[in-house]
Design an enzyme around this catalytic site. Sequence first.
Site, PDB file in Angstrom:
ATOM      1  N   PHE A 123     -34.056 -22.965   3.418  1.00 29.88           N
ATOM      2  CA  PHE A 123     -35.502 -22.766   3.602  1.00 29.88           C
ATOM      3  C   PHE A 123     -35.929 -21.569   2.770  1.00 29.88           C
ATOM      4  O   PHE A 123     -35.399 -20.468   2.918  1.00 29.88           O
ATOM      5  CB  PHE A 123     -35.855 -22.523   5.073  1.00 29.88           C
ATOM      6  CG  PHE A 123     -37.342 -22.419   5.281  1.00 29.88           C
ATOM      7  CD1 PHE A 123     -38.126 -23.557   5.377  1.00 29.88           C
ATOM      8  CD2 PHE A 123     -37.973 -21.180   5.329  1.00 29.88           C
ATOM      9  CE1 PHE A 123     -39.505 -23.475   5.526  1.00 29.88           C
ATOM     10  CE2 PHE A 123     -39.353 -21.082   5.484  1.00 29.88           C
ATOM     11  CZ  PHE A 123     -40.116 -22.228   5.579  1.00 29.88           C
TER      12      PHE A 123
ATOM     13  N   ASP B 102     -31.874 -14.889  -1.064  1.00 31.49           N
ATOM     14  CA  ASP B 102     -33.055 -14.879  -0.207  1.00 31.49           C
ATOM     15  C   ASP B 102     -32.648 -14.194   1.094  1.00 31.49           C
ATOM     16  O   ASP B 102     -32.012 -14.800   1.962  1.00 31.49           O
ATOM     17  CB  ASP B 102     -33.521 -16.318   0.025  1.00 31.49           C
ATOM     18  CG  ASP B 102     -34.727 -16.405   0.964  1.00 31.49           C
ATOM     19  OD1 ASP B 102     -34.978 -15.436   1.697  1.00 31.49           O
ATOM     20  OD2 ASP B 102     -35.389 -17.455   0.966  1.00 31.49           O
TER      21      ASP B 102
ATOM     22  N   LYS C 202     -40.130 -10.756   6.022  1.00 31.23           N
ATOM     23  CA  LYS C 202     -40.242 -10.728   7.483  1.00 31.23           C
ATOM     24  C   LYS C 202     -40.273  -9.336   8.150  1.00 31.23           C
ATOM     25  O   LYS C 202     -41.320  -8.875   8.547  1.00 31.23           O
ATOM     26  CB  LYS C 202     -39.149 -11.601   8.094  1.00 31.23           C
ATOM     27  CG  LYS C 202     -39.408 -13.092   7.798  1.00 31.23           C
ATOM     28  CD  LYS C 202     -38.620 -14.019   8.675  1.00 31.23           C
ATOM     29  CE  LYS C 202     -39.208 -15.415   8.679  1.00 31.23           C
ATOM     30  NZ  LYS C 202     -38.753 -16.288   7.592  1.00 31.23           N
TER      31      LYS C 202
HETATM   32  C1  LIG Z   1     -39.330 -17.179   6.640  1.00 31.66           C
HETATM   33  C2  LIG Z   1     -38.545 -17.410   5.412  1.00 31.66           C
HETATM   34  C3  LIG Z   1     -39.176 -17.637   4.175  1.00 31.66           C
HETATM   35  C4  LIG Z   1     -40.663 -17.762   4.026  1.00 31.66           C
HETATM   36  O1  LIG Z   1     -41.338 -16.596   4.373  1.00 31.66           O
HETATM   37  P1  LIG Z   1     -42.935 -16.648   4.633  1.00 31.66           P
HETATM   38  O2  LIG Z   1     -43.295 -15.207   4.846  1.00 31.66           O
HETATM   39  O3  LIG Z   1     -43.138 -17.507   5.832  1.00 31.66           O
HETATM   40  O4  LIG Z   1     -43.547 -17.229   3.410  1.00 31.66           O
HETATM   41  C5  LIG Z   1     -38.372 -17.782   3.065  1.00 31.66           C
HETATM   42  N1  LIG Z   1     -37.031 -17.715   3.158  1.00 31.66           N
HETATM   43  C6  LIG Z   1     -36.399 -17.498   4.320  1.00 31.66           C
HETATM   44  C7  LIG Z   1     -34.908 -17.402   4.337  1.00 31.66           C
HETATM   45  C8  LIG Z   1     -37.126 -17.356   5.493  1.00 31.66           C
HETATM   46  O5  LIG Z   1     -36.499 -17.168   6.661  1.00 31.66           O
END
Ligand SMILES: *Cc1c(COP(=O)(O)O)cnc(C)c1O
Length: 400
Positions: free
Chosen positions: A140, A225, A254
């Site tokens: 994700f 990420d 986050k």
């Molecule tokens: C939450 C998340 C995203 C997206 O972040 P947003 O602030 O919702 O755009 C991308 N990568 C990972 C691993 C995430 O947990």
Amino acid sequence: MTDTKTLLEWSAKYHTPNYGARAPICLVRGDGVRVWDSDGREYLDFGSGLAVTSLGHCHPRVTGAIQEAAATLLHVSNLYHSAPQIHLAKMLTDHSFADRAFFCNSGAEANEIAIKIARKYAHDRLSSDRSEIIATNNSFHGRTYAALSATGQPKYQQGFEPLVPGFKHVPYNDLRAMGRAIDNRTAAVLVEPIQGEGGVHVPDDDYLPGLRTLCDETGALLILDEIQTGIGRTGRLWCYEHWGVEPDIMTVAKALANGVPIGAMLTREAVASVLTAGTHGTTFGGTPFVSSVALATLSTIIDEKIPERAARTGRYLMDGLRRIQTTEPVVKTIRGKGLLIGAELQGAAAKVVDACRDAGVLVLSAGEQVLRLAPPLVATEQDCDRALDVIAAALGKLPK
Ligand SMILES: *Cc1c(COP(=O)(O)O)cnc(C)c1O
């Protein structure tokens, strides 16, 4: 004051329906590990939003920074320098592999610039036709188009085609598959060091080092990420530290400002150098306000050794879950690091999430069958005991 029933009716009527599965409560206040709803019910927040409020709700240093910034200087554009943004870039690079930082407003946006800079680096420094990004199944990376194209879960993509071209997906935690996919057309490999949304999947210990080697051999950049895993969540400030592997690019969001929206892309000097003046930008990224809040958050996490605390509390919580597993065979596997923990269940996790909420504990799911716990990193063992009692009771009530 509008009553709860009316609020929920209006929510169903006036919002776009993409959050149609929202829990039927309206949260109005938070303090530390606790939140309260519009009927005055108290909940233990073991999701931290979605791994965001790592210092708990209304942490005094964070609230202080918000109040001070609001009364000093909320916003200036990136046409000008501002001290909090400079200090934040310095603090993040002092405490990570990176030399340079770019600030934006969300995780997806951080991944957008990570993908853009990787392609520009490949184009400018390696070969003009080198643009492919290899990501992993079940990953994700966010909802904007490039981030969505990188995401390895068709359920998020269906109906939104055409996606951005140039993305390839291989199974996660599979070095052979990555070895077969990577070549001199690969601009970058993009992975989560632990897959969060996809079900809290921790890779084998040789995975990240193996990816580093494959990237070094081919000249591809390694993008991690760390949007969910960063800022102490897994028991280290950065998740990559568990394996002694450094990326070329890292994305963070986050928990970075404990709930105020921010994203960051961190990278090495050689990669950063391709972003010459005017090649990228954003209106809101890294305003004095959000940078001050991120500085207060990050310095608290570092000064108070919060990652070590998350590692200890995480072991306690995971031990508790293992004890529950001995009497509840519906719990198939327990995975995670620090305070990012997943319990894969025999059936749907949603029922357990609902039952826990009804009993006063907010927990998350990840995918269909994984119960995900991501409490504030300041949660105590007593908080864990309470959450474990409620989870055990919710699992006990499932039809056997
Ligand atoms: C939450 C998340 C995203 C997206 O972040 P947003 O602030 O919702 O755009 C991308 N990568 C990972 C691993 C995430 O947990």
